[in-house]
Enzyme design. Sequence first.
Site, PDB file in Angstrom:
ATOM      1  N   SER A  16       0.846  -1.182   0.000  1.00 20.68           N
ATOM      2  CA  SER A  16       0.000   0.000   0.000  1.00 20.68           C
ATOM      3  C   SER A  16       0.883   1.234   0.000  1.00 20.68           C
ATOM      4  O   SER A  16       2.008   1.203   0.514  1.00 20.68           O
ATOM      5  CB  SER A  16      -0.880   0.016   1.254  1.00 20.68           C
ATOM      6  OG  SER A  16      -1.549   1.255   1.391  1.00 20.68           O
TER       7      SER A  16
ATOM      8  N   TYR B 164      -1.750   1.091  10.645  1.00 23.60           N
ATOM      9  CA  TYR B 164      -1.734   0.523   9.295  1.00 23.60           C
ATOM     10  C   TYR B 164      -0.421   0.868   8.598  1.00 23.60           C
ATOM     11  O   TYR B 164       0.160   0.026   7.921  1.00 23.60           O
ATOM     12  CB  TYR B 164      -2.932   1.046   8.502  1.00 23.60           C
ATOM     13  CG  TYR B 164      -3.106   0.384   7.152  1.00 23.60           C
ATOM     14  CD1 TYR B 164      -3.314  -0.983   7.049  1.00 23.60           C
ATOM     15  CD2 TYR B 164      -3.091   1.134   5.983  1.00 23.60           C
ATOM     16  CE1 TYR B 164      -3.489  -1.590   5.812  1.00 23.60           C
ATOM     17  CE2 TYR B 164      -3.265   0.541   4.744  1.00 23.60           C
ATOM     18  CZ  TYR B 164      -3.467  -0.823   4.670  1.00 23.60           C
ATOM     19  OH  TYR B 164      -3.633  -1.425   3.444  1.00 23.60           O
TER      20      TYR B 164
END
Length: 180
Positions: free
Chosen positions: A120, A133
């Site tokens: 990501s 995250y």
Amino acid sequence: SGIGAATARRLASDGYRVVLAARRSDRIKALAHEIGGDAITTDVTDEESVAALATVVGPRLDVLVNNAGGAYGLGPVSGADADEWRRMYEVNVLGVMQVTRSLLPALIASGAGAIVTVGSTAGLIAYEGGAGYNAAKFGTRAVMEALRLEIFDQPVRVMEIDPGMVHTEEFSLTRFEGDQ
């Protein structure tokens, strides 16, 4: 769903035998039926579950797509929930490690294996409220970078793709001219 489903459809259309592994049995079974693949319910955080996946895959594997992940909670560090952070780390880092470790012999046996890990942009730059995250995806990236160095002498390519936010259930992969 999303990127994983689009990837499975694309690989199947390119002639690969596709083994779908995920926690949500209903979705992967439906997709496996649609593309003529195999489905195995798998929890990437559980070693026995990952071992069962390796048995289904068999002794040879051409492509591993590590696509499991998840962002749980979007709060500041000052209010962070340790259980959410632990869950993100277990799926995004330990899950990637366990699946890769388990299937690496089959990738090597193929003579030209490829590992594609879906990371990501959150693993490239931090953002407010995303520390948990961010840390997990930075960890995913670190695992792949170290693996690349560790298996430099093996016939396996290690790649990472780092998409940004995906807002739709439907996602398509387009083959660009010159892709192999």
